[in-house]
Design a protein around this motif. Structure first.
Motif, mmCIF file in Angstrom:
data_model
loop_
_atom_site.group_PDB
_atom_site.id
_atom_site.type_symbol
_atom_site.label_atom_id
_atom_site.label_comp_id
_atom_site.label_asym_id
_atom_site.label_seq_id
_atom_site.Cartn_x
_atom_site.Cartn_y
_atom_site.Cartn_z
ATOM 1 N N GLY A 154 0.846 -1.191 0.000
ATOM 2 C CA GLY A 154 0.000 0.000 0.000
ATOM 3 C C GLY A 154 0.881 1.241 0.000
ATOM 4 O O GLY A 154 2.049 1.195 0.371
ATOM 5 N N ILE A 155 0.287 2.346 -0.426
ATOM 6 C CA ILE A 155 1.046 3.599 -0.350
ATOM 7 C C ILE A 155 0.256 4.603 0.489
ATOM 8 O O ILE A 155 -0.975 4.506 0.603
ATOM 9 N N SER A 156 1.001 5.548 1.066
ATOM 10 C CA SER A 156 0.338 6.674 1.733
ATOM 11 C C SER A 156 0.536 7.860 0.826
ATOM 12 O O SER A 156 1.671 8.162 0.431
ATOM 13 N N THR A 157 -0.547 8.498 0.481
ATOM 14 C CA THR A 157 -0.429 9.598 -0.480
ATOM 15 C C THR A 157 -1.560 10.595 -0.257
ATOM 16 O O THR A 157 -2.216 10.580 0.800
ATOM 17 N N SER B 29 -4.396 6.191 2.620
ATOM 18 C CA SER B 29 -3.527 5.045 2.322
ATOM 19 C C SER B 29 -4.288 4.216 1.285
ATOM 20 O O SER B 29 -5.518 4.058 1.390
ATOM 21 N N THR C 137 -4.539 0.654 -1.074
ATOM 22 C CA THR C 137 -4.079 -0.693 -1.396
ATOM 23 C C THR C 137 -4.578 -1.009 -2.814
ATOM 24 O O THR C 137 -5.777 -0.861 -3.092
ATOM 25 N N ARG D 88 -8.223 4.465 2.198
ATOM 26 C CA ARG D 88 -8.605 4.794 3.590
ATOM 27 C C ARG D 88 -8.172 6.213 3.923
ATOM 28 O O ARG D 88 -7.032 6.595 3.664
ATOM 29 N N ILE E 193 -6.706 8.684 6.156
ATOM 30 C CA ILE E 193 -5.825 8.516 7.339
ATOM 31 C C ILE E 193 -5.563 9.839 8.045
ATOM 32 O O ILE E 193 -4.598 9.974 8.806
ATOM 33 N N GLN F 128 -3.143 10.180 11.189
ATOM 34 C CA GLN F 128 -1.947 11.029 11.145
ATOM 35 C C GLN F 128 -1.941 12.017 12.297
ATOM 36 O O GLN F 128 -0.914 12.275 12.904
#
Ligand code: ADP
Length: 656
Positions: free
Chosen positions: A82-85, A98, A100, A119, A121, A125
Motif C-alpha cells: 500500500g502507499i500513503s499519499t 492510504s 491498497t 482509507r 488517514i 496522522q
C-alpha cells in the motif's frame, strides 16, 4: 475487453457499499468502473459523477506518476504494498489516504483492471502527530515519567527518570519499581497499586525514593492509572519530581523561623521579666538550642578574695551533676578572653588550642568531666563596660559551632547584658522603695499618737468653750484635724498593705443599716450635698465593719469633693442576679475619662485637671480596692466625661 463486461464482472459491488473505506475499480485506461458509497462520502462525487471518468481527477498532478508505476508493476504480476499519499476531494481538499492496489484479472488470468481500497488517514496522522508531540514532551521533561504494569514492572522510562534516579532506560525497563523504593517504604507500593487498580489517581504524594547510588531523594509523586481501549486499568504512569532542593529550602526557612521565634521569645522574656535568674536560664536554654550545643552555661564574672571566679551559673542541656567535676571557671588561659571581655572564643577543637591545658591542677578537663571539643564562649558585657559574665557552649565533636552560631549568641548576649543591667537597676529601685515604705510606716505610726491626743484635747476644749469666736476656731481645728487624721490613716494603711499586715475582723453585718448610719453621719459634713438613698433593707454580708465604713465614706466623700457644683449624690444598695450585694455611689460632677478610669485605683494617682485644687494623696481608691478585693468583691467605675461618675462595689452575700 469493454467496460460493459467489467461491469458485469463486478455485480457484487453492493458488498462494498457497506464498507467504510472507499473502493474504486478502474480499467487499464484508468476509467472508473466501480465507485462505492464510501468513495462518494470521502471525495464528494456521486457514482454518477465518477463512473466512466478517468480516475486521475482524484490525483494531484504531481502524483500522476504513482498510478502508472503501480499499474505497471501489477501488470508484471508483482504484488504492491500500500502507499500513503494524497487525493483530492470535489471541493479541492487534499485528503491524506492510504491506498491498497489489487489487480483484477479475467478467467484467463489476464489483468483487465485495478481495484483501489482507499482509507482516509487524516485522524490516524493526527493521532500520530499528537503522540510524537507527547513523546517529545515526555522525553524533554525534567520530571521522571515512568510507566509500569500492574505487577509493578517498569515499562517506560524517560530522560528525566534517567537523570533523577541515575538508571538508564535499558537498566530500568523490565525491572520491578521497588528498585527505587527504600526498604522501610516498600509497603507504599502496595497502597499505590491498590489505588491504581481501583482507577484512582494518587496526587502529589511526598515521599522518599532512592537513586542508583543509594542516595535518598525527596520526591513528589503523581500516579495515574493507564487504561486499555476497553477502559480496563492495565498499568500506571508515574510522574516524579525531585523536591530535594525545595525541601532543603523549606527546612532552611523552618530553621530560620524557629531561630526568629526563639530570639523573639528571649527578647520578650527579657523585656517582661525582671527575675534575672529566670532570664539567664531562658537565655542559656535558647542559645544551647540555637547552637546545637551538647550543653550551655552562664557563668557570672564574680571573683572571691583570692581572685577566683566562683561557680554561680545556669546550665542547659545536661543535668547539674554532669558539671560536678568542673573546676571553678577561674582565670585560666581559656576563660580569660571571656571574663576579661576581650572577645568571643570559637574553636573547632579546644583540646588542640595552645591556651588549653596550661593550668594547674587539671591541665585540661578534669577526668570524668563532660568531653568538650567544640567550644564557644561569648562575654556578656554591661553598658558600663564591665563584664557581667559569659555564655559558654560545648560539644564533644569538633567543628560544631559556626560563624552564624557565634552571631546569634553575640546578639543574645547583648540582650542578656541589658537584662542584667536592668535587674541591677531594679534591685536598687526596689531597695529604695522598701526604704520608702519603711519610712512611711514609721512616720505615720509616730504621727498617729500626737494626732489622737490633739483630737482628745480639742474635743474637751470644744465642750468647755462657750459659743463664740473661740469655739468656732476650735471646731474649724477639729475639722482640719479630721482631714489630717484621714491622710495619716491612709498612709498608715498603705504601709500595712505593703507589709501584708492589713488585718480584718470579719463578722456578719447588716450593710443596709451601716449605710444608713454612714449617710446620717456624713449629712453634716458634706453640705451642701445631699444623699438620695435607694436601698433594699436587710442586706447582710460578711465583712469588717470599720473597713467597709471606710470604703463607703471614702466614695461618698469623693463624690462630694470632686462634684462640688452638683449637690445630689445617689447611694444605691441592692442584690444583683448572682446574689451579690452591690453598692453604688453616683454623682453628677465632671466624671472621669476612660484613660483615667483604669488608673485612679493605683497608688498616688490623682487627676490634675480639677477646676480648683482638692486636697488628697491619691490613696483612697487604692485602699478601697484593696479592702473590697480582700473581702472577695470587686470595685469598678462607670463614667463619661462631664456626665458624673458611678463607683460601685460588690460583696459576696453571706446568705447567698
Ligand atoms: P484622692 O481623693 O486622695 O485624690 P482617691 O484615690 O480617692 O484619692 O482618688 C483618686 C483620684 O480619682 C482623685 O484624685 C480624683 O482625681 C479622681 N476621682 C475620685 N473620685 C472621683 C469622682 N467621684 N469624680 C471625679 N473624679 C474622681
Amino acid at each position: 475487453m469493454n467496460t460493459n463486461t467489467l461491469r458485469q464482472l463486478f455485480t457484487f459491488q453492493s458488498i462494498f457499499d457497506g464498507l467504510e473505506d472507499a473502493v474504486i475499480c478502474h480499467d487499464l485506461e484508468l476509467i472508473i468502473t466501480n465507485w462505492n458509497p464510501a468513495a462518494e462520502r470521502m471525495f464528494g462525487y456521486t457514482s454518477y459523477d465518477a463512473l466512466d471518468e478517468n480516475i486521475l481527477f482524484l490525483v494531484p498532478e504531481d502524483k500522476y506518476n504513482e498510478q502508472s508505476v503501480i499499474i505497471n508493476s501489477l501488470l508484471e504480476g508483482k504484488r504492491t504494498a500500500g502507499i500513503s499519499t494524497i487525493r483530492l476531494s470535489k471541493d479541492s481538499n487534499a485528503i491524506p489516504v492510504s491506498i491498497t492496489f489489487s489487480a483484477i484479472s479475467d478467467e484467463e488470468g489476464i489483468v483487465i483492471g485495478v481495484s483501489q481500497i482507499i482509507r482516509n488517514i487524516a485522524d490516524e496522522q493526527r493521532a500520530q502527530r499528537e503522540q510524537a508531540i507527547l513523546a517529545a514532551i515526555i522525553e524533554g521533561s525534567e520530571d521522571a515519567i515512568v510507566s509500569k504494569n500492574l505487577d509493578g514492572i517498569i515499562t517506560t522510562w524517560n530522560k528525566g527518570a534517567e537523570s533523577i534516579f541515575g538508571y538508564s532506560a535499558e537498566e530500568a525497563i523490565g525491572q520491578h519499581i521497588s528498585l527505587l523504593i527504600p526498604q522501610e517504604r516498600l509497603d507504599e507500593e502496595a497502597h499505590i497499586i491498590e489505588n491504581i487498580k481501583q482507577g484512582r489517581k494518587v496526587d502529589h504524594y511526598h515521599t522518599i525514593r532512592l537513586r542508583q547510588d543509594g542516595t535518598p531523594l525527596d520526591i513528589s509523586l503523581t500516579i495515574s492509572p493507564i487504561r486499555n481501549k476497553e477502559g480496563i486499568v492495565i498499568g500506571a504512569s508515574k510522574v516524579a519530581r525531585d523536591i530535594t532542593d525545595r525541601r532543603k529550602a523549606e527546612s532552611a526557612l523552618e530553621q530560620h523561623a524557629k531561630k526568629l521565634a526563639i530570639l523573639n521569645s528571649i527578647g520578650k522574656s527579657i523585656s517582661e521579666r525582671l527575675d534575672v535568674n529566670l532570664i539567664l536560664q531562658k537565655v542559656t536554654d535558647a542559645t544551647t538550642d540555637l547552637t546545637g550545643a551538647a550543653f550551655g552555661a552562664f557563668f557570672y564574672n564574680k571573683v572571691n578574695s583570692e581572685g577566683e571566679s566562683y561557680m554561680l551559673y545556669t546550665l542547659s542541656g545536661v543535668p547539674r551533676e554532669a558539671f560536678s567535676k568542673f573546676p571553678m571557671p577561674r582565670n585560666t588561659a581559656v576563660f580569660h578572653a571571656t571574663f576579661s571581655g576581650e572577645g568571643v572564643v570559637r574553636v573547632d577543637d579546644i583540646t588542640k588550642d595552645p591556651r588549653y591545658g596550661q593550668n594547674d591542677p587539671y591541665f585540661g578537663m578534669p577526668k570524668g568531666h563532660l568531653p568538650v571539643v567544640s567550644y564557644l564562649a561569648v562575654p556578656v558585657i554591661s553598658s558600663s563596660g564591665s563584664v557581667n559574665g559569659g555564655l559558654f557552649f560545648g560539644h564533644p565533636e569538633p567543628g560544631r559551632f559556626l560563624a552564624e552560631h557565634e552571631d546569634l549568641v553575640v546578639n543574645v548576649a547583648s540582650q542578656a547584658a541589658i537584662a542584667l543591667d536592668n535587674s541591677k537597676l531594679f534591685e536598687e529601685v526596689s531597695e529604695l522603695s522598701q526604704k520608702k515604705d519603711e519610712f512611711i510606716a514609721l512616720a505615720s505610726h509616730e504621727l498617729k499618737t500626737p494626732l489622737t491626743s490633739m483630737n482628745g484635747f480639742l474635743q474637751i476644749a470644744q465642750r468647755i468653750t462657750p459659743e463664740g469666736a473661740g469655739r468656732n476656731f476650735i471646731e474649724k481645728s477639729i475639722r482640719q484635724l479630721d482631714k489630717l487624721n484621714t491622710l495619716v490613716s491612709d498612709l498608715f494603711d498603705i504601709s500595712k498593705i505593703k507589709a501584708g499586715k492589713l488585718e480584718f475582723h470579719v463578722e456578719e453585718l447588716d450593710l443596709s443599716a451601716l449605710i444608713v448610719e454612714i449617710c446620717d453621719a456624713l449629712a453634716q459634713t458634706i453640705t451642701p450635698h445631699q444623699i438620695d438613698l435607694g436601698m433594699n433593707p436587710g442586706l447582710v454580708v460578711m465583712g469588717d465593719r470599720i473597713r467597709l465604713e471606710q470604703v463607703i465614706t471614702n466614695l461618698i466623700n469623693n463624690a462630694a469633693k470632686y462634684a462640688p457644683n452638683a449637690p445630689e449624690i445617689k447611694v444605691i444598695a441592692e442584690k444583683n442576679k448572682d446574689g451579690e450585694v452591690v453598692v453604688a455611689v453616683k454623682d453628677y460632677g465632671p466624671g472621669i475619662n476612660k484613660e483615667n478610669q483604669s488608673r485612679i485605683f493605683g497608688q498616688f494617682y490623682r487627676i490634675q485637671n480639677h477646676q480648683r485644687p482638692v486636697s488628697g494623696l491619691g490613696l483612697g481608691l487604692y485602699i478601697t480596692r484593696e479592702i473590697i478585693e480582700r473581702h472577695g468583691g470587686r470595685i469598678w467605675v462607670e463614667s463619661e466625661e462631664g456626665k458624673g461618675a458611678t463607683f460601685s462595689f460588690s460583696l459576696p452575700s453571706s446568705l447567698a
